[in-house]
Enzyme design. Sequence first.
Site, PDB file in Angstrom:
ATOM      1  N   SER A   1       0.837  -1.215   0.000  1.00  0.00           N
ATOM      2  CA  SER A   1       0.000   0.000   0.000  1.00  0.00           C
ATOM      3  C   SER A   1       0.864   1.254   0.000  1.00  0.00           C
ATOM      4  O   SER A   1       0.594   2.219  -0.735  1.00  0.00           O
ATOM      5  CB  SER A   1      -0.885   0.018   1.248  1.00  0.00           C
ATOM      6  OG  SER A   1      -1.823  -1.016   1.196  1.00  0.00           O
TER       7      SER A   1
ATOM      8  N   ARG B   1       1.456   4.260  -3.055  1.00  0.00           N
ATOM      9  CA  ARG B   1       1.221   5.679  -2.752  1.00  0.00           C
ATOM     10  C   ARG B   1       2.485   6.498  -2.901  1.00  0.00           C
ATOM     11  O   ARG B   1       2.448   7.663  -3.305  1.00  0.00           O
ATOM     12  CB  ARG B   1       0.631   5.814  -1.341  1.00  0.00           C
ATOM     13  CG  ARG B   1      -0.826   5.306  -1.271  1.00  0.00           C
ATOM     14  CD  ARG B   1      -1.210   4.890   0.140  1.00  0.00           C
ATOM     15  NE  ARG B   1      -2.619   4.580   0.310  1.00  0.00           N
ATOM     16  CZ  ARG B   1      -3.200   3.406  -0.024  1.00  0.00           C
ATOM     17  NH1 ARG B   1      -2.475   2.438  -0.574  1.00  0.00           N
ATOM     18  NH2 ARG B   1      -4.489   3.223   0.201  1.00  0.00           N
TER      19      ARG B   1
ATOM     20  N   SER C   1     -13.478   0.969   2.829  1.00  0.00           N
ATOM     21  CA  SER C   1     -12.460   0.709   1.813  1.00  0.00           C
ATOM     22  C   SER C   1     -11.458   1.841   1.729  1.00  0.00           C
ATOM     23  O   SER C   1     -11.794   2.980   1.400  1.00  0.00           O
ATOM     24  CB  SER C   1     -13.123   0.523   0.441  1.00  0.00           C
ATOM     25  OG  SER C   1     -12.141   0.602  -0.573  1.00  0.00           O
TER      26      SER C   1
ATOM     27  N   GLN D   1      -9.209   1.943  -0.463  1.00  0.00           N
ATOM     28  CA  GLN D   1      -9.015   2.264  -1.883  1.00  0.00           C
ATOM     29  C   GLN D   1     -10.008   3.339  -2.320  1.00  0.00           C
ATOM     30  O   GLN D   1      -9.646   4.264  -3.044  1.00  0.00           O
ATOM     31  CB  GLN D   1      -9.184   1.009  -2.734  1.00  0.00           C
ATOM     32  CG  GLN D   1      -8.057   0.008  -2.508  1.00  0.00           C
ATOM     33  CD  GLN D   1      -8.223  -1.267  -3.306  1.00  0.00           C
ATOM     34  OE1 GLN D   1      -9.242  -1.473  -3.965  1.00  0.00           O
ATOM     35  NE2 GLN D   1      -7.230  -2.133  -3.254  1.00  0.00           N
TER      36      GLN D   1
ATOM     37  N   ASP E   1      -6.645  -8.246   4.552  1.00  0.00           N
ATOM     38  CA  ASP E   1      -5.911  -9.133   3.633  1.00  0.00           C
ATOM     39  C   ASP E   1      -5.342 -10.365   4.340  1.00  0.00           C
ATOM     40  O   ASP E   1      -4.774 -11.242   3.690  1.00  0.00           O
ATOM     41  CB  ASP E   1      -4.765  -8.361   2.970  1.00  0.00           C
ATOM     42  CG  ASP E   1      -5.292  -7.289   2.021  1.00  0.00           C
ATOM     43  OD1 ASP E   1      -6.425  -7.426   1.526  1.00  0.00           O
ATOM     44  OD2 ASP E   1      -4.556  -6.305   1.787  1.00  0.00           O
TER      45      ASP E   1
ATOM     46  N   LYS F   1     -12.329  -9.737  -3.375  1.00  0.00           N
ATOM     47  CA  LYS F   1     -10.871  -9.531  -3.451  1.00  0.00           C
ATOM     48  C   LYS F   1     -10.334 -10.202  -4.723  1.00  0.00           C
ATOM     49  O   LYS F   1     -11.107 -10.491  -5.630  1.00  0.00           O
ATOM     50  CB  LYS F   1     -10.213 -10.077  -2.177  1.00  0.00           C
ATOM     51  CG  LYS F   1     -10.603  -9.303  -0.918  1.00  0.00           C
ATOM     52  CD  LYS F   1     -10.098  -7.879  -0.978  1.00  0.00           C
ATOM     53  CE  LYS F   1     -10.466  -7.089   0.263  1.00  0.00           C
ATOM     54  NZ  LYS F   1     -10.112  -5.659   0.137  1.00  0.00           N
TER      55      LYS F   1
ATOM     56  N   ARG G   1      -2.626 -14.367  -2.218  1.00  0.00           N
ATOM     57  CA  ARG G   1      -2.751 -14.706  -0.784  1.00  0.00           C
ATOM     58  C   ARG G   1      -3.358 -16.095  -0.572  1.00  0.00           C
ATOM     59  O   ARG G   1      -3.142 -16.711   0.470  1.00  0.00           O
ATOM     60  CB  ARG G   1      -3.532 -13.622  -0.047  1.00  0.00           C
ATOM     61  CG  ARG G   1      -2.843 -12.257  -0.149  1.00  0.00           C
ATOM     62  CD  ARG G   1      -3.303 -11.278   0.893  1.00  0.00           C
ATOM     63  NE  ARG G   1      -3.027  -9.907   0.472  1.00  0.00           N
ATOM     64  CZ  ARG G   1      -1.846  -9.310   0.534  1.00  0.00           C
ATOM     65  NH1 ARG G   1      -0.797  -9.952   1.015  1.00  0.00           N
ATOM     66  NH2 ARG G   1      -1.689  -8.071   0.124  1.00  0.00           N
TER      67      ARG G   1
END
Length: 436
Positions: free
Chosen positions: A20, A24, A165, A167, A318, A345, A394
Site C-alpha cells: 500500500s 502511494r 475501503s 481504496q 488481507d 478480493k 494470498r
Amino acid sequence: MTFRAAPPLSGNVTVPGDKSISHRSLMLSALAVGESRVEGLLEGEDVLATAAAMRAMGARIERDADGVWHIHGVGVGGLLQPDTALDMGNSGTSTRLLMGLLASHDLTATFTGDASLSKRPMARVTEPLAQMGASFTTSPGNRLPLTMKGACPAVPLDYELPVASAQVKSAILLAGLNTPGITRVVEPVPTRDHSERMLQGFGADLTVETQADGTRVITLVGEAELQPQQIVVPGDPSSAAFPMVAALIVPGSTVTIGNVGLNSTRAGLIDLLREMGGAIEVVNQRDVGGEPVGDLIITASALHGFEPDPARAPSMIDEYPVAFVAAALAHGRSVFRGLEELRVKESDRIATMAEGLRAIGARVEELEDGLIIEGTGGQLLPGGGPIATKLDHRIAMSFAIAGLMCHDGVTIDDMRPVATSFPTFMPLLRQLGAVA
Ligand code: S3P
C-alpha cells in the site's frame, strides 16, 4: 508446487516493502515538483504496474542498482494523456487509486487487467468520481476494461463511504488534490490511513478529525502543491503474516521478522493471533518515515479457536486467508463473520478458502459472510490438492503455509501470483527451513 510437513522453523528474516505504501509513494512522488527518493519499495508486479502507469503519464521513474528509486514528478494537475491502455495486471489498488488521480485531469485513459481484476467491482469508485465530474464507459457490471474521461476543473465532493475501503477513500482524496475547494471523506469504520499520512508528509493541507463514535472525517484542501520527499517503506505486515502464522503453527519454531509495519490500521492479525494464544513479542519499536515499525519474535504456540469482532475486519482484511489456516490448526472452533468484502478480493476468498481447506481435510462451514472452522488442536491435517489459487497471491501463500502442517503436504496449482506482492516468498520460506 508441493509444500510438506516441516521441521521446526527458525531464523531471522525480513519481508519486502509495504504494498500500500509503495503504490502511494510512487503516485505522490509523481505529483510533487522535483525529485523524490524511495527506499525499500516493493518490487512486486502490482507496484511495477503503478510505476509503468505513472511513467506513461509523464513521470520519470528510475531504479538504482541498490534498489533505491528516484521519481521526478510533474506537479499536481500535470499528468499527460497516456498513449496506450494502462495495464493494471492483477492490481486493484493501482486501478482504483489511479482512477481517482485521473478523475481531476483533463484526459482520457483506458484501464485493463487480468482475469481476476476484470471480475472486480469498480462502481464503488466510479460512482463518487462521477459526482466529481468524471465519466466512465465500463464493461458490463461496472468492470474492467473501462475508459474514463477526467474533469478539469472537477467538483469537490463531500462523501460518506458506504463500504469500509481504503481504496475508495484514497481515490477520492487523490482526485481532490487537483480539485478547487474542499474534498471531504467521512469514514464510519477506520481503514488503513497511509494516504492521509503520506499526503500530510508531502505537504498537502489535510486534516483528520476523529469523532466520539470513532467516525473519521478527512478534509483536504484542493489545488495542492506537493514537495518531493525521501521515503523509507517499512516491511509489509500483510506479507509478514505468512511467516508469522507458519512460526506459530509448526511446533518448536522460533522466528524473528525484522522491520515490520505496525500501523494500528493494519495490525489486526497480531492482536487476533495473540488472543488465540500466539506468542508474538514486538521489540525495537520505532518510527520509520511517519509509520510505526518493530521487529517480531514469534514462538510456536498452542492456539485456541476464537470469534473475532467483525469491527476489526479492515485492520486485517488481507490477512483472513492465513488466519483461517491458523484456525484450522487451533484447538476448538473459530467463527469468522462480517466478512462480505472478502468475496470481492483477488478471488472470492470465502469460497476459495472453504474449498481449499476442505480439500486438505479441514472441517469448514461456509457462511454468506464468513467461515466456521473446527481446528485440529495442533494435529497435522491430511493434506492434498491441487489447490486452485484463482490468480490470488494470498490464497497461494496461505495454502503453502498450511502444507507445512499436513501429512501428505499440499500441492498448489500455480504459485506465480505470489510475484504480485511477495517476490521473495519462496527463498524466505526455505531460509526458515520449510520443505517445498
Ligand atoms: C488497499 C486496501 C484494501 C486491501 C488492498 C490494499 C490499499 O482494499 O485489501 O490489498 O492499499 O488501499 P479495500 O480498500 O478494497 O478494502
